[in-house]
Scaffold this motif. Structure first.
Motif, PDB file in Angstrom:
ATOM      1  N   LEU A 178       0.818  -1.207   0.000  1.00  0.00           N
ATOM      2  CA  LEU A 178       0.000   0.000   0.000  1.00  0.00           C
ATOM      3  C   LEU A 178       0.861   1.270   0.000  1.00  0.00           C
ATOM      4  O   LEU A 178       0.624   2.208  -0.765  1.00  0.00           O
ATOM      5  CB  LEU A 178      -0.875  -0.049   1.262  1.00  0.00           C
ATOM      6  N   ASN A 181       2.879   1.572  -3.325  1.00  0.00           N
ATOM      7  CA  ASN A 181       1.983   1.928  -4.439  1.00  0.00           C
ATOM      8  C   ASN A 181       1.504   3.365  -4.345  1.00  0.00           C
ATOM      9  O   ASN A 181       1.333   4.038  -5.352  1.00  0.00           O
ATOM     10  CB  ASN A 181       0.724   1.056  -4.414  1.00  0.00           C
ATOM     11  N   THR A 182       1.287   3.813  -3.131  1.00  0.00           N
ATOM     12  CA  THR A 182       0.672   5.132  -2.966  1.00  0.00           C
ATOM     13  C   THR A 182       1.688   6.265  -3.091  1.00  0.00           C
ATOM     14  O   THR A 182       1.431   7.269  -3.730  1.00  0.00           O
ATOM     15  CB  THR A 182      -0.014   5.231  -1.587  1.00  0.00           C
ATOM     16  N   THR A 322      -1.943  12.795   2.940  1.00  0.00           N
ATOM     17  CA  THR A 322      -1.873  11.675   1.993  1.00  0.00           C
ATOM     18  C   THR A 322      -3.131  10.816   1.992  1.00  0.00           C
ATOM     19  O   THR A 322      -3.206   9.835   1.260  1.00  0.00           O
ATOM     20  CB  THR A 322      -0.689  10.752   2.336  1.00  0.00           C
ATOM     21  N   GLN A 325      -4.703  10.275  -1.306  1.00  0.00           N
ATOM     22  CA  GLN A 325      -3.844   9.475  -2.194  1.00  0.00           C
ATOM     23  C   GLN A 325      -3.922   7.982  -1.840  1.00  0.00           C
ATOM     24  O   GLN A 325      -3.953   7.133  -2.703  1.00  0.00           O
ATOM     25  CB  GLN A 325      -2.388   9.903  -2.003  1.00  0.00           C
ATOM     26  N   PHE A 326      -3.910   7.694  -0.543  1.00  0.00           N
ATOM     27  CA  PHE A 326      -4.009   6.299  -0.112  1.00  0.00           C
ATOM     28  C   PHE A 326      -5.335   5.690  -0.569  1.00  0.00           C
ATOM     29  O   PHE A 326      -5.393   4.569  -1.034  1.00  0.00           O
ATOM     30  CB  PHE A 326      -3.884   6.185   1.417  1.00  0.00           C
ATOM     31  N   ARG A 327      -6.389   6.455  -0.428  1.00  0.00           N
ATOM     32  CA  ARG A 327      -7.697   5.924  -0.827  1.00  0.00           C
ATOM     33  C   ARG A 327      -7.703   5.632  -2.327  1.00  0.00           C
ATOM     34  O   ARG A 327      -8.145   4.582  -2.771  1.00  0.00           O
ATOM     35  CB  ARG A 327      -8.810   6.908  -0.471  1.00  0.00           C
ATOM     36  N   GLU A 328      -7.159   6.570  -3.063  1.00  0.00           N
ATOM     37  CA  GLU A 328      -7.168   6.426  -4.522  1.00  0.00           C
ATOM     38  C   GLU A 328      -6.360   5.195  -4.936  1.00  0.00           C
ATOM     39  O   GLU A 328      -6.809   4.389  -5.743  1.00  0.00           O
ATOM     40  CB  GLU A 328      -6.567   7.691  -5.142  1.00  0.00           C
ATOM     41  N   ALA A 329      -5.169   5.050  -4.356  1.00  0.00           N
ATOM     42  CA  ALA A 329      -4.341   3.882  -4.703  1.00  0.00           C
ATOM     43  C   ALA A 329      -5.010   2.608  -4.195  1.00  0.00           C
ATOM     44  O   ALA A 329      -5.035   1.582  -4.886  1.00  0.00           O
ATOM     45  CB  ALA A 329      -2.953   4.035  -4.092  1.00  0.00           C
ATOM     46  N   GLY A 330      -5.584   2.680  -2.977  1.00  0.00           N
ATOM     47  CA  GLY A 330      -6.226   1.508  -2.386  1.00  0.00           C
ATOM     48  C   GLY A 330      -7.380   1.011  -3.233  1.00  0.00           C
ATOM     49  O   GLY A 330      -7.635  -0.189  -3.327  1.00  0.00           O
TER      50      GLY A 330
END
Ligand SMILES: Cc1ncc(COP(=O)(O)O)c(C=O)c1O
Length: 466
Positions: A178, A181-182, A322, A325-330
């Motif tokens: 995670l 990736n983020t 962030t 961003q984490f949500r989007e990558a997740g």
């Protein structure tokens, strides 16, 4: 520094006004919280008395103290709305891990687990399952668990985060995926401790191309070395509360040095606080993240040591900026964690059982460690040297006069003693040799002696030839 009544009062008032604690929620018993924070009961009583006086809490005698069920708050706090605003616009080898046996590393005392309580909570959670909860699990985690974790890390580990910053994950490997990736790119330089967490290194070796090591000494990660040789590192992985495996604590000057470096150069520090809860000779130290005024630390916590590894529940505290961003990558790489498990764990935390369990485990581990050290001395006098530090769930029996820890570990493993050779946890720093062993499941001194005697003859034979 121990919190005074004012700090406790302010922390709880903020938790209530920000909605982290809701009307009707139970707050910890005076005794439990005082123990957890290492303060006098009177300190907590004073904080509670003010909050009761102001109408935030109500005391219900033997049924405990709760957030006033009739409390109506004029507005949500700015902390919450800031985060929601930040979140919404972008809503777019030879592993010894699986072998059965004794002395396994990082395993909680399975005989002391509160099974009855856990079963009760499981039953309750299953019966209360709602049809809505049978659809896809929430990506970042079940909100009551995120709330309970935020509350826990703020009170016990000195953080100041909101539930929206918590991302529930399934363990270290999930966290790595995670975070990389983020916030990472394929060629980013990544720095790891040397020696460092064996499985973490293996996972990173596969995941990144530009991996480097920074030595660890008796003050933890050598930050001067990092600044000199790897100042361009994008991510630095550290175990500051209790280094894995050497068990040293990152010194306060180094903590500040590391945070300053990350702030000045815009780097990410990944704090792996895998067993920071377990210190026996002094008060539990706050996490590195508690000093992180510029939000450069990504904090990782796990329930593998405090509850059980089979649970597969861990979490990341995402820096505020962030979260989106984490949500989007997740959304592209994650699928959420099982809701039922999260519900059970949320109840375990919010009803106070977790705090009680931690307290019990701290004293049990301290006793079992003493027993193990005494048994090692009795069975192997003069062979091993143990540097006793103040915490953790494993010890390192350093070899005094030999470098044969890999061969020795094979011998011990053939007797179902799942120890790990220390030298395998190093990469480039000059190695030390010894056996890393867990002691948390050894119940008596006699049991420890009997286990250690199993490979005694072959150990003597190997070391006397060396
Ligand atoms: C140094 C270190 N970090 C993290 C973890 C947690 O791993 P997980 O949450 O995947 O069980 C462990 C567990 O053994 C560990 O030793």
């Amino acid at each position: 520094m121990k919190p005074g009544y004012k700090a406790i009062y302010e922390q709880y008032r903020l938790s209530i006004t920000s909605g982290l604690l809701k009307p009707g929620d139970k707050v910890p018993a005076v005794r439990v919280l005082a123990n957890e924070l290492g303060v006098a009961r009177k300190t907590v009583e004073t904080a509670w008395a003010i909050l009761v006086g102001e109408g935030y809490l109500v005391s219900q005698g033997a049924r405990g103290t709760r957030v006033n069920p009739d409390l109506v708050l004029a507005r949500q706090s700015t902390v919450h709305s800031d985060i929601s605003a930040a979140e919404s616009p972008l809503r777019t080898g030879d592993t010894f891990r699986d072998l059965p046996g004794f002395l396994r590393l990082g395993m909680p005392s399975l005989d002391a687990f509160p099974y009855k309580k856990w079963l009760l909570l499981c039953g309750k959670a299953v019966r209360a399952m709602q049809p809505m909860e049978m659809t896809n699990p929430p990506l970042l985690g079940y909100m009551p668990l995120r709330e309970a974790i935020a509350q826990y890390v703020n009170i016990s580990r000195g953080l100041a985060c909101t539930p929206e910053q918590i991302f529930i994950t399934s363990g270290y490997n999930n966290n790595l995926r995670l975070i990389l990736n983020t916030l990472g790119n394929a060629n980013d330089k990544v720095v790891f401790e040397d020696p460092g967490y064996f499985f973490g290194q293996q996972a990173l070796k596969r995941a990144v191309q530009n991996l480097h090591y920074v030595p660890v000494d008796n003050q933890g990660l050598n930050v001067g070395y990092l600044q000199h040789y790897h100042s361009d590192a994008h991510f630095v992985f550290v175990t500051p509360s209790h280094h894995s495996p050497l068990a040293v604590t990152l010194s306060l000057p180094r903590k500040h040095q590391l945070l300053d470096w990350a702030r000045q150069n815009n780097r990410w520090i990944i704090e792996d606080d895998y067993d920071g809860e377990f210190h026996y000779t002094r008060k539990v130290l706050p996490a590195l993240k508690s000093l992180d005024t510029h939000d450069r630390v990504i904090y990782m916590g796990t329930f593998s040591k405090t509850v059980m590894p089979a649970l597969r529940v861990s979490y990341i505290v995402m820096p505020r900026a962030t979260v989106a961003q984490f949500r989007e990558a997740g959304e592209l790489t994650e699928s959420g964690q099982p809701v039922l498990t999260q519900k059970i764990l949320a109840a375990f935390l919010s009803e106070g059982h977790f705090y009680k369990h931690l307290k019990k485990m701290r004293s049990l581990y301290s006793q079992r460690r003493k027993m193990m050290l005494a048994a090692l001395e009795q069975v192997y006098p003069g062979i091993f040297n143990v540097e006793v530090n103040d915490g953790g769930m494993h010890i390192i029996a350093f070899l005094q006069n030999s470098t044969q820890d890999v061969d020795l570990a094979h011998i011990w493993q053939s007797h179902q003693l799942q120890v790990s050779p220390l030298s395998r946890w190093y990469n480039q720093t000059s190695k030390r040799y010894g056996l890393i062993m867990g002691y948390t499941n050894v119940r008596t001194f006699e049991e420890a002696v009997a286990l250690l005697q199993r490979p005694a003859r072959e150990t003597q034979a190997l070391l006397s030839v060396t």
